[in-house]
Design a protein around this motif. Structure first.
Motif, PDB file in Angstrom:
ATOM      1  N   GLY A 289       0.852  -1.191   0.000  1.00  0.00           N
ATOM      2  CA  GLY A 289       0.000   0.000   0.000  1.00  0.00           C
ATOM      3  C   GLY A 289       0.882   1.233   0.000  1.00  0.00           C
ATOM      4  O   GLY A 289       1.763   1.372  -0.848  1.00  0.00           O
ATOM      5  N   ASP A 290       0.687   2.077   1.018  1.00  0.00           N
ATOM      6  CA  ASP A 290       1.463   3.301   1.108  1.00  0.00           C
ATOM      7  C   ASP A 290       2.789   3.111   1.822  1.00  0.00           C
ATOM      8  O   ASP A 290       3.632   3.996   1.842  1.00  0.00           O
ATOM      9  N   LYS A 291       2.928   1.948   2.436  1.00  0.00           N
ATOM     10  CA  LYS A 291       4.132   1.719   3.249  1.00  0.00           C
ATOM     11  C   LYS A 291       5.268   1.240   2.337  1.00  0.00           C
ATOM     12  O   LYS A 291       5.092   0.324   1.527  1.00  0.00           O
ATOM     13  N   VAL A 292       6.421   1.898   2.473  1.00  0.00           N
ATOM     14  CA  VAL A 292       7.571   1.543   1.639  1.00  0.00           C
ATOM     15  C   VAL A 292       8.800   1.335   2.529  1.00  0.00           C
ATOM     16  O   VAL A 292       9.028   2.110   3.461  1.00  0.00           O
ATOM     17  N   TRP A 293       9.536   0.265   2.249  1.00  0.00           N
ATOM     18  CA  TRP A 293      10.797   0.048   2.944  1.00  0.00           C
ATOM     19  C   TRP A 293      11.902  -0.046   1.883  1.00  0.00           C
ATOM     20  O   TRP A 293      11.673  -0.603   0.806  1.00  0.00           O
ATOM     21  N   ILE A 294      13.094   0.454   2.206  1.00  0.00           N
ATOM     22  CA  ILE A 294      14.241   0.216   1.325  1.00  0.00           C
ATOM     23  C   ILE A 294      15.338  -0.424   2.173  1.00  0.00           C
ATOM     24  O   ILE A 294      15.700   0.116   3.229  1.00  0.00           O
ATOM     25  N   PHE A 295      15.834  -1.570   1.732  1.00  0.00           N
ATOM     26  CA  PHE A 295      16.897  -2.257   2.453  1.00  0.00           C
ATOM     27  C   PHE A 295      18.184  -2.236   1.624  1.00  0.00           C
ATOM     28  O   PHE A 295      18.152  -2.369   0.407  1.00  0.00           O
ATOM     29  N   SER A 296      19.318  -2.090   2.336  1.00  0.00           N
ATOM     30  CA  SER A 296      20.609  -2.025   1.655  1.00  0.00           C
ATOM     31  C   SER A 296      21.110  -3.423   1.313  1.00  0.00           C
ATOM     32  O   SER A 296      20.481  -4.422   1.661  1.00  0.00           O
ATOM     33  N   ARG A 297      22.284  -3.481   0.689  1.00  0.00           N
ATOM     34  CA  ARG A 297      22.887  -4.764   0.351  1.00  0.00           C
ATOM     35  C   ARG A 297      23.113  -5.592   1.615  1.00  0.00           C
ATOM     36  O   ARG A 297      23.015  -6.793   1.610  1.00  0.00           O
ATOM     37  N   ARG A 298      23.457  -4.894   2.731  1.00  0.00           N
ATOM     38  CA  ARG A 298      23.634  -5.604   4.004  1.00  0.00           C
ATOM     39  C   ARG A 298      22.337  -5.709   4.777  1.00  0.00           C
ATOM     40  O   ARG A 298      22.311  -6.008   5.941  1.00  0.00           O
ATOM     41  N   LEU A 299      21.251  -5.388   4.120  1.00  0.00           N
ATOM     42  CA  LEU A 299      19.912  -5.515   4.680  1.00  0.00           C
ATOM     43  C   LEU A 299      19.637  -4.582   5.854  1.00  0.00           C
ATOM     44  O   LEU A 299      18.847  -4.887   6.727  1.00  0.00           O
ATOM     45  N   GLU A 300      20.311  -3.434   5.841  1.00  0.00           N
ATOM     46  CA  GLU A 300      19.930  -2.437   6.821  1.00  0.00           C
ATOM     47  C   GLU A 300      18.781  -1.622   6.243  1.00  0.00           C
ATOM     48  O   GLU A 300      18.659  -1.498   5.027  1.00  0.00           O
ATOM     49  N   ASN A 301      17.953  -1.111   7.139  1.00  0.00           N
ATOM     50  CA  ASN A 301      16.834  -0.316   6.679  1.00  0.00           C
ATOM     51  C   ASN A 301      17.339   1.092   6.343  1.00  0.00           C
ATOM     52  O   ASN A 301      17.707   1.846   7.221  1.00  0.00           O
ATOM     53  N   ILE A 302      17.354   1.428   5.051  1.00  0.00           N
ATOM     54  CA  ILE A 302      17.889   2.734   4.635  1.00  0.00           C
ATOM     55  C   ILE A 302      16.773   3.629   4.097  1.00  0.00           C
ATOM     56  O   ILE A 302      17.035   4.603   3.391  1.00  0.00           O
ATOM     57  N   THR A 303      15.529   3.294   4.445  1.00  0.00           N
ATOM     58  CA  THR A 303      14.388   4.047   3.935  1.00  0.00           C
ATOM     59  C   THR A 303      14.532   5.547   4.202  1.00  0.00           C
ATOM     60  O   THR A 303      14.253   6.370   3.332  1.00  0.00           O
ATOM     61  N   ARG A 304      15.000   5.877   5.426  1.00  0.00           N
ATOM     62  CA  ARG A 304      15.075   7.280   5.830  1.00  0.00           C
ATOM     63  C   ARG A 304      16.010   8.106   4.932  1.00  0.00           C
ATOM     64  O   ARG A 304      15.837   9.299   4.779  1.00  0.00           O
ATOM     65  N   MET A 305      17.005   7.423   4.345  1.00  0.00           N
ATOM     66  CA  MET A 305      17.949   8.174   3.506  1.00  0.00           C
ATOM     67  C   MET A 305      17.375   8.571   2.158  1.00  0.00           C
ATOM     68  O   MET A 305      17.936   9.398   1.450  1.00  0.00           O
ATOM     69  N   TYR A 306      16.288   7.923   1.764  1.00  0.00           N
ATOM     70  CA  TYR A 306      15.785   8.135   0.410  1.00  0.00           C
ATOM     71  C   TYR A 306      14.290   8.490   0.363  1.00  0.00           C
ATOM     72  O   TYR A 306      13.503   7.752  -0.245  1.00  0.00           O
ATOM     73  N   PRO A 307      13.896   9.615   0.978  1.00  0.00           N
ATOM     74  CA  PRO A 307      12.475   9.969   0.922  1.00  0.00           C
ATOM     75  C   PRO A 307      11.995  10.161  -0.517  1.00  0.00           C
ATOM     76  O   PRO A 307      10.826   9.888  -0.829  1.00  0.00           O
ATOM     77  N   ASP A 308      12.915  10.603  -1.394  1.00  0.00           N
ATOM     78  CA  ASP A 308      12.533  10.807  -2.801  1.00  0.00           C
ATOM     79  C   ASP A 308      12.230   9.475  -3.487  1.00  0.00           C
ATOM     80  O   ASP A 308      11.285   9.362  -4.278  1.00  0.00           O
ATOM     81  N   VAL A 309      13.006   8.451  -3.139  1.00  0.00           N
ATOM     82  CA  VAL A 309      12.756   7.138  -3.746  1.00  0.00           C
ATOM     83  C   VAL A 309      11.431   6.570  -3.225  1.00  0.00           C
ATOM     84  O   VAL A 309      10.643   5.988  -3.981  1.00  0.00           O
ATOM     85  N   VAL A 310      11.162   6.801  -1.939  1.00  0.00           N
ATOM     86  CA  VAL A 310       9.893   6.341  -1.361  1.00  0.00           C
ATOM     87  C   VAL A 310       8.725   6.929  -2.158  1.00  0.00           C
ATOM     88  O   VAL A 310       7.778   6.218  -2.528  1.00  0.00           O
ATOM     89  N   GLU A 311       8.822   8.222  -2.462  1.00  0.00           N
ATOM     90  CA  GLU A 311       7.762   8.865  -3.247  1.00  0.00           C
ATOM     91  C   GLU A 311       7.632   8.244  -4.632  1.00  0.00           C
ATOM     92  O   GLU A 311       6.535   8.000  -5.132  1.00  0.00           O
ATOM     93  N   MET A 312       8.788   7.992  -5.261  1.00  0.00           N
ATOM     94  CA  MET A 312       8.761   7.372  -6.604  1.00  0.00           C
ATOM     95  C   MET A 312       8.025   6.043  -6.539  1.00  0.00           C
ATOM     96  O   MET A 312       7.226   5.703  -7.413  1.00  0.00           O
ATOM     97  N   VAL A 313       8.317   5.265  -5.495  1.00  0.00           N
ATOM     98  CA  VAL A 313       7.708   3.938  -5.381  1.00  0.00           C
ATOM     99  C   VAL A 313       6.202   4.082  -5.193  1.00  0.00           C
ATOM    100  O   VAL A 313       5.403   3.400  -5.847  1.00  0.00           O
ATOM    101  N   LYS A 348      24.682   9.681   3.364  1.00  0.00           N
ATOM    102  CA  LYS A 348      24.851   8.991   4.641  1.00  0.00           C
ATOM    103  C   LYS A 348      25.446   9.922   5.686  1.00  0.00           C
ATOM    104  O   LYS A 348      25.145   9.827   6.856  1.00  0.00           O
ATOM    105  N   ARG A 349      26.335  10.794   5.219  1.00  0.00           N
ATOM    106  CA  ARG A 349      27.090  11.606   6.163  1.00  0.00           C
ATOM    107  C   ARG A 349      26.301  12.810   6.676  1.00  0.00           C
ATOM    108  O   ARG A 349      26.494  13.246   7.781  1.00  0.00           O
ATOM    109  N   LYS A 350      25.402  13.298   5.860  1.00  0.00           N
ATOM    110  CA  LYS A 350      24.728  14.533   6.269  1.00  0.00           C
ATOM    111  C   LYS A 350      23.406  14.238   6.968  1.00  0.00           C
ATOM    112  O   LYS A 350      22.765  13.234   6.704  1.00  0.00           O
ATOM    113  N   HIS A 351      23.038  15.164   7.864  1.00  0.00           N
ATOM    114  CA  HIS A 351      21.859  14.896   8.673  1.00  0.00           C
ATOM    115  C   HIS A 351      20.572  15.412   8.072  1.00  0.00           C
ATOM    116  O   HIS A 351      19.550  14.745   8.117  1.00  0.00           O
TER     117      HIS A 351
END
Ligand code: ATP
Length: 612
Positions: A289-313, A348-351
């Motif tokens: 539905g509206d819920k989107v998760w993005i996981f990295s190659r090491r399977l960490e949850n990196i959703t927060r780093m990519y709000p733009d990708v979440v919107e695209m999805v 990753k480095r910037k807040h």
């Protein structure tokens, strides 16, 4: 009363069993013995708490992707907790720590002292209280640590302190030692996921056949605690029928490396899908539905780093529920030029993520579809998955499919490779498209082969190796750990085998940082999963992965990687190895494997023969 406490105990495990096993494991130097010790412990553990046991063994409170907060307990707070628990001044704890150098042992000592004092005064009320201390259970330890982690915000420091001190004061000395080590993130019992799976197979699955089923299930749902519990509660058949689930990451499928287009095409079975290999961050995208998760190659949850990708999805994935995969790449939005990976890492480095989102815009190039609705696509051949991807995606400039062609012609492959590089990609991925071209989660195999641009150079390809030991330097570098004993991974034995010693490539700054990084991970003897003929000045727990470049591969009697494989009594080593950079995105098990090094060596031989 008696009955209910018996009951609660039978669905739990006395924590002392865990502590005793850890203590035994710490002294073991063979992997077989390590597995046997774990099998014993696993067999004693009731099904309701097996997941908690698995997490603690992994040194965490749950899989990374669950985003459980860090414990947030530094050395200072831990010292305070020990002082509070055992009613001693903080300065005494600090002094003892300075002389022993291990906080776990410090806690163990003070706990002993505290107990014997209580026993000495053990008359009247105190003696009565002494008997009243309930033995710690696995659940109590786990749940308390979880509360420590979730204590956030105002007054959380105080709450963390009290929770920990309470736990420590009720703990047996040996229990206190391992609780403190866990909190410090230095459990050092030396168990990887593979050993846990071996132990589960032996204890509950009826042997090696079960090992494969457990691994496959874990590959599809990357939560070993959950898998263990399912196995113990429902049996091995429950694992056979496991499918991916939206919200739970799948372990990524990985590629072998190739060099010669004709040979690569032969390996993947003739005709192939050849795609650009983009140089960005792998994103496993889940949508419900509206819920989107993005996981990295090491399977960490990196959703927060990519709000733009979440919107695209949200806007461009038409399926209500899906799991898809792609590479997230930094781009110049005006020219659609692909930009280097280093730029992406600024995210990753910037807040202020919304600000940096504008500074570093990205595009997503999708290449797989593992789930659509409730249908598991992982066992479908690649062309079917790719078709499904086409159907559920509404393409835009920045949310589209990886560029690719179908070909069986080496020359066409080579030209496409050159074009990929020209356009800023790293090379190409050549993917099998036959009936058997399933999504092999968690496995590096010949269904996908990468052809990268540095493979054209005369130098050996860079490899990713694990630090297993270190040597002190001389002269200017005296007293400092300045060369590293590096090892490749052997998946079949789950061990690390040495390849070379690296002493060059470190800047002075890097060298300084390395001291702090390595020291907490020095262990008193060779790690049970390490196979080495060389004895370094200090052994290091296999944890850190570094990218290494060398001049060529050679045979060496000193190194154990590929021992006896090319010739009796010798292994494969790297000449003039040079440190390039750390690879924090890789776990030790993601390092270059022994088989890969063997492949590289035989390829090098062939090249030399051709040139001659
Ligand atoms: P490397 O060390 O080369 O970055 P890796 O060890 O992280 O690779 P590999 O399996 O060797 O992983 O290479 C595959 C990686 O390439 C994937 O993890 C993914 O991030 C990236 N990639 C880029 N484009 C594609 C594509 N079209 N298909 C699959 N993977 C792609």
């Amino acid at each position: 009363m008696q009955g209910s406490s018996e009951n609660s105990r039978s669905s739990d495990l006395p924590f002392i069993e865990v502590a005793r096993t850890f203590s035994i494991m710490e002294r073991i130097t063979s992997r077989t013995q390590l597995t046997l010790a774990l099998v014993k412990l696993v067999k004693k553990t009731p099904p309701q708490v097996i997941d908690k046991l698995v997490y603690l063994i992994q040194g965490k409170l749950g899989p990374e992707w669950k985003d459980i907060p860090e414990l947030g307990v530094g050395e200072k707070l831990l010292i305070k907790a020990i002082a509070l628990a055992y009613k001693v001044p903080e300065e005494r704890v600090v002094k003892t720590y300075q002389s022993i150098g291990d906080l776990g042992t410090v806690a163990e000592r003070f706990s002993e002292e505290y107990k014997s004092k209580r026993r000495g005064r053990g008359v009247g009320l105190l003696a009565f209280m002494e008997e009243e201390v309930e033995p710690l259970t696995l659940s109590r330890v786990y749940n308390t640590l979880l509360r420590v982690a979730y204590a956030q915000g105002e007054n959380s420091r105080d709450l963390k302190l009290r929770l920990l001190a309470g736990l420590l004061s009720d703990a047996e000395p040996l229990e206190a030692k391992y609780i403190v080590r866990f909190v410090e993130g230095r459990l050092r019992v030396g168990i990887g996921d593979a050993t846990v799976m071996d132990a589960l197979a032996a204890a509950y699955g009826g042997g090696p056949h079960a090992r494969e089923i457990i691994e496959r299930a874990y590959n599809l749902r990357a939560d070993l605690g959950y898998i263990a519990r399912l196995l113990v509660e429902k049996g091995i058949d429950a694992l056979k029928n496991i499918h991916p689930q939206v919200g739970v990451p799948i372990r990524p499928m990985l590629a072998e490396r190739g060099r010669d287009p004709a040979e690569i095409l032969r390996k993947v079975g003739g005709k192939a899908l050849v795609e650009y290999k983009y140089d960005g961050e792998r994103g496993q995208i889940h949508k419900d539905g509206d819920k989107v998760w993005i996981f990295s190659r090491r399977l960490e949850n990196i959703t927060r780093m990519y709000p733009d990708v979440v919107e695209m999805v949200r806007n461009h994935v038409k399926a209500e529920k899906a799991i898809i995969e792609g590479e997230i790449v930094a781009i110049n939005p005006d020219t659609m030029e692909l930009l280097p990976f280093q730029l992406l890492m600024q995210r990753k480095r910037k807040h202020d993520i919304h600000k940096v989102m504008k500074e570093v815009p990205v595009a997503v190039f999708l290449f797989d579809n593992m789930m659509r609705g409730d249908e598991d696509l992982t066992s479908k051949p690649l062309p079917a998955r790719r078709r499904s991807l086409e159907e559920i995606i509404e393409k835009t400039d920045v949310f589209t499919l990886a560029r690719g062609i179908y070909t069986d012609n080496p020359e066409e492959l080579w030209n496409f490779f050159l074009q990929a590089i020209e356009e800023g990609a790293e090379g190409v991925m050549v993917k099998a498209i036959h009936e058997g071209s399933i999504y092999r989660a968690g496995i590096r195999g010949w269904l996908w082969v990468k052809l990268k641009k540095d493979y054209k150079s005369e130098m050996v390809d860079t490899v990713d190796l694990v630090v297993v030991g270190a040597f002190y330097g001389k002269g200017k570098r005296g007293g400092k750990l300045s060369s590293l004993l590096m090892a490749a991974y052997s998946p079949s034995t789950d061990t690390f085998r040495t390849v070379c010693k690296v002493a060059t490539g470190f800047t002075d700054e890097e060298l300084e940082r390395m001291q702090d990084m390595l020291k907490p991970h020095i262990i008193p003897h060779k790690h049970p999963r390490v196979d080495s003929k060389i004895t370094p000045d200090v052994w290091i727990e296999p944890k850190f992965v570094a990218e290494i470049l060398g001049a060529e591969l050679t045979l060496s009697p000193m190194h154990t990687c590929c021992m006896n494989r090319v010739r009796q009594g010798v292994g494969i080593s790297i000449r003039f190895p040079r440190f390039i950079r750390w690879r924090p995105d890789k776990a030790p098990e993601d390092a270059t494997t022994e088989d890969e090094l063997y492949e590289m060596y035989t390829r090098q031989l062939r090249r030399v023969e051709e040139e001659a």
